[in-house]
Design an enzyme around this catalytic site. Structure first.
Site, mmCIF file in Angstrom:
data_model
loop_
_atom_site.group_PDB
_atom_site.id
_atom_site.type_symbol
_atom_site.label_atom_id
_atom_site.label_comp_id
_atom_site.label_asym_id
_atom_site.label_seq_id
_atom_site.Cartn_x
_atom_site.Cartn_y
_atom_site.Cartn_z
ATOM 1 N N ILE A 248 68.762 13.883 9.406
ATOM 2 C CA ILE A 248 69.419 12.637 9.816
ATOM 3 C C ILE A 248 70.263 12.887 11.058
ATOM 4 O O ILE A 248 70.167 12.158 12.048
ATOM 5 C CB ILE A 248 70.293 12.083 8.676
ATOM 6 C CG1 ILE A 248 69.427 11.736 7.469
ATOM 7 C CG2 ILE A 248 71.071 10.860 9.155
ATOM 8 C CD1 ILE A 248 70.235 11.249 6.282
ATOM 9 N N SER A 249 71.101 13.899 11.004
ATOM 10 C CA SER A 249 71.990 14.185 12.129
ATOM 11 C C SER A 249 72.421 15.645 12.065
ATOM 12 O O SER A 249 72.269 16.303 11.036
ATOM 13 C CB SER A 249 73.224 13.272 12.103
ATOM 14 O OG SER A 249 74.001 13.530 10.944
ATOM 15 N N GLY A 251 75.754 18.127 13.549
ATOM 16 C CA GLY A 251 77.015 18.216 14.254
ATOM 17 C C GLY A 251 77.431 19.643 14.477
ATOM 18 O O GLY A 251 76.638 20.579 14.328
ATOM 19 N N LYS A 252 78.720 19.809 14.825
ATOM 20 C CA LYS A 252 79.219 21.139 15.118
ATOM 21 C C LYS A 252 79.416 21.979 13.866
ATOM 22 O O LYS A 252 79.503 23.195 13.944
ATOM 23 C CB LYS A 252 80.544 21.033 15.874
ATOM 24 C CG LYS A 252 81.633 20.309 15.118
ATOM 25 C CD LYS A 252 82.879 20.152 15.960
ATOM 26 C CE LYS A 252 83.967 19.392 15.197
ATOM 27 N NZ LYS A 252 85.179 19.221 16.022
ATOM 28 N N GLU A 253 79.494 21.333 12.706
ATOM 29 C CA GLU A 253 79.768 22.083 11.488
ATOM 30 C C GLU A 253 78.629 22.075 10.488
ATOM 31 O O GLU A 253 78.548 22.961 9.645
ATOM 32 C CB GLU A 253 81.013 21.521 10.805
ATOM 33 C CG GLU A 253 80.856 20.087 10.338
ATOM 34 C CD GLU A 253 82.074 19.580 9.590
ATOM 35 O OE1 GLU A 253 81.936 18.555 8.893
ATOM 36 O OE2 GLU A 253 83.134 20.206 9.704
ATOM 37 N N VAL A 255 74.371 20.379 9.310
ATOM 38 C CA VAL A 255 73.147 19.617 9.545
ATOM 39 C C VAL A 255 72.872 18.804 8.288
ATOM 40 O O VAL A 255 72.928 19.336 7.174
ATOM 41 C CB VAL A 255 71.953 20.547 9.865
ATOM 42 C CG1 VAL A 255 70.702 19.740 10.158
ATOM 43 C CG2 VAL A 255 72.287 21.458 11.025
ATOM 44 N N VAL A 256 72.582 17.515 8.458
ATOM 45 C CA VAL A 256 72.423 16.597 7.329
ATOM 46 C C VAL A 256 70.958 16.213 7.210
ATOM 47 O O VAL A 256 70.341 15.774 8.190
ATOM 48 C CB VAL A 256 73.306 15.349 7.505
ATOM 49 C CG1 VAL A 256 73.163 14.418 6.299
ATOM 50 C CG2 VAL A 256 74.767 15.745 7.685
ATOM 51 N N LYS A 276 73.912 18.196 2.897
ATOM 52 C CA LYS A 276 74.758 18.633 3.996
ATOM 53 C C LYS A 276 74.772 20.152 4.007
ATOM 54 O O LYS A 276 75.392 20.793 3.159
ATOM 55 C CB LYS A 276 76.172 18.070 3.838
ATOM 56 C CG LYS A 276 77.048 18.292 5.060
ATOM 57 C CD LYS A 276 78.347 17.526 4.970
ATOM 58 C CE LYS A 276 79.166 17.682 6.250
ATOM 59 N NZ LYS A 276 80.435 16.935 6.195
ATOM 60 N N ASP A 392 90.276 14.766 11.392
ATOM 61 C CA ASP A 392 89.195 14.542 12.372
ATOM 62 C C ASP A 392 88.741 13.095 12.294
ATOM 63 O O ASP A 392 87.565 12.788 12.429
ATOM 64 C CB ASP A 392 88.033 15.493 12.114
ATOM 65 C CG ASP A 392 87.034 15.496 13.271
ATOM 66 O OD1 ASP A 392 87.446 15.185 14.405
ATOM 67 O OD2 ASP A 392 85.845 15.786 13.046
#
Length: 510
Positions: A248-249, A251-253, A255-256, A276, A392
């Site tokens: 799906i997406s 990020g920096k922390e 992967v989903v 996640k 955040d």
């Protein structure tokens, strides 16, 4: 009979009578042209050795065969012919119908056969002894260390000799290093250049080994390492998940991934879930330990020397934070399962389509105003009831789904007594106030008013100077840290009517 009258006899040879000595020939007889012509005629009276096609059985019967030399040469030629015929048959049998043939030409006694199958045009240059494309070997000096004499002396330290030697030594580099045909071009490398190339090759080999190890043991963008893939496969095999549908997406922390839910013995699994996968490298999120090393809930288990265990703590921290938020009825994903650094959550969306972020959602002015009040209430609940600071919070971590704002990505959330907790809260307030003011929400509070409304600290705004405001926040954090170190209590100096700092509610779900 000698002078004394005694008769003497010559002793007889045990090998019989001695053959008479050959008559001596004068120099004129040796140089005689008539004798030379006679010998030449005798040699030409039988077939030549270079004519293998001649048949000894058809030799002129008038030829003088009384000479032993002639008979010996005729028999030798016949033997050579029979040997070559046998060699031709063996060569033909050995090669057969193969496209690559082996020639026994060098083993023949008579060269060449006129009807030979092989010719110079058919013989490949690789089968010949002389290779026209083969690079000449570098000239080496003798064992004594020099060659030549006088002014033409050449030592082993000669520039051209060393250059050719260095070019030849490049062949010993790793196979993946393409050195080209340096010998064929008569390339001469100096010692400095050769040593630089050698050091570069060694560095590249070590770098390649490190990259390979990193690829095998770390999660990369939009991908997972073999250990994580095995963990996900076990979830599917155990029936927890029906299938994993795709990414799906990222990020920096983390992967989903989107997945279809299966079943668990303890609780039902939603039809749509997300996986996640927290990244096992700190390259993109290098200050990650800032959010966890000072958290008292994990301070005893924190280890900066083991990144993989830190990531497990990171996933566990998000699970605990989501559990708190769920108890306070804050719209957020529901925790389904935690396996090492893979967290299974309920899916915010419908029919494989994820809910849009608040930044990308197309909302009317009324819906945007409603969303602002929902976010304000959410921040107050998060701080006062859950005892958490998101750390955040922005329009990227807020989703719009079914007319409500959903809060996600709380792995970095900390408690207010964190040494930098109020600084994180002020940053969240600035992001939220800036976003809604740009979207035209007139009711949106300023960053200072929003901070006081959420925290209840009532820090005087004054001239609304951010530097002064941050100085007040840092002073509060310093006093709180000193208070904790002095009394060992997790309290925060919130201003009250009697001026005393009441303690915050302790956490009971960890």
């Amino acid at each position: 009979m000698d002078q004394t009258g005694i008769t003497t006899e010559t002793p007889k040879s045990p090998w019989g009578s001695v053959a008479p000595a050959a008559p001596s020939c004068s120099l004129a007889e040796v140089m005689s042209e008539q004798l030379a012509r006679q010998l030449d005629e005798e040699n030409n009276s039988f077939p030549a050795l270079s004519d293998p096609g001649s048949d000894l059985l058809l030799v002129d019967e008038a030829a003088d065969t009384t000479s032993d030399l002639m008979l010996a040469q005729m028999l030798q030629m016949q033997f050579d012919r029979e040997f070559d015929d046998q060699l031709r048959r063996e060569e033909k049998k050995f090669n057969g119908d193969s496209k690559v043939s082996i020639s026994f030409e060098n083993y023949r006694k008579v060269h060449p056969y006129e009807d030979s199958d092989s010719s110079e045009d058919e013989v490949d240059w690789q089968d010949t002894r002389h290779d026209p494309y083969r690079a000449e070997k570098p000239q080496t000096t003798p064992r004594k260390g020099f060659s030549g004499k006088g002014k033409n002396i050449t030592t082993k330290h000669d520039e051209e000799t060393c250059g050719r030697k260095n070019t030849a030594r490049m062949d010993k580099f790793a196979p993946e290093v393409h050195v080209g045909d340096g010998l064929g071009m008569d390339l001469k490398l100096s010692n400095q250049v050769f040593n630089s190339l050698k050091q570069h090759c060694y560095s590249e080999q070590r770098r390649s080994a490190r990259l390979h190890e990193k690829k095998e043991h770390s999660t990369a963008e939009q991908a997972v390492d073999p250990r994580t893939r095995l963990l996900m496969y076990k979830m599917v095999s155990a029936g927890i998940l029906e299938s994993i549908n795709g990414c799906i997406s990222g990020g920096k922390e983390a992967v989903v991934f989107h997945a279809s839910g299966g079943s668990l013995e303890e609780q039902p699994v939603p039809d749509e879930v997300v996986l996640k996968v927290f990244k096992t490298t700190l390259n993109e999120f290098k200050n990650r330990d800032r959010y966890i090393k000072d958290d008292y809930r994990f301070i005893d288990r924190y280890s900066k020397l083991n990144p993989r265990k830190i990531i497990r703590l990171w996933a566990e921290k998000e699970m605990h934070n989501l559990t708190r938020m769920k108890k306070a009825e804050i719209p957020c994903p529901e925790v389904v399962l935690l396996k090492k650094h893979v967290l299974v959550l309920s899916f915010i969306g419908k029919d494989h389509v994820a809910a849009p972020k608040l930044k990308d959602a197309r909302l009317s002015s009324e819906d945007m105003k409603d969303a602002y009040y929902q976010v304000l209430q959410m921040m107050q609940k998060l701080y006062q009831e859950c005892n958490l600071v998101h750390a955040d919070l922005s329009e990227y971590n807020l989703l719009w789904h079914e007319g409500k704002v959903w809060l996600i990505d709380v792995s970095q959330s900390v408690e207010p007594m964190h040494p930098h907790g109020l600084e994180f809260l002020f940053r969240d307030c600035r992001n939220v106030a800036t976003f809604f003011q740009k979207r035209g929400v007139s009711e949106a509070l300023s960053v200072y008013e929003l901070f006081n409304a959420v925290s209840g600290l009532n820090i005087p705004v004054g001239a609304e100077d951010e530097a002064e405001f941050m100085a007040e926040i840092v002073a509060l954090e310093k006093r709180n840290e000193d208070h904790i170190q002095r009394r060992g209590k997790k309290t925060f100096p919130v201003a009250t009517e009697d001026g005393g700092p009441p303690p915050l509610k302790p956490d009971t779900d960890d």
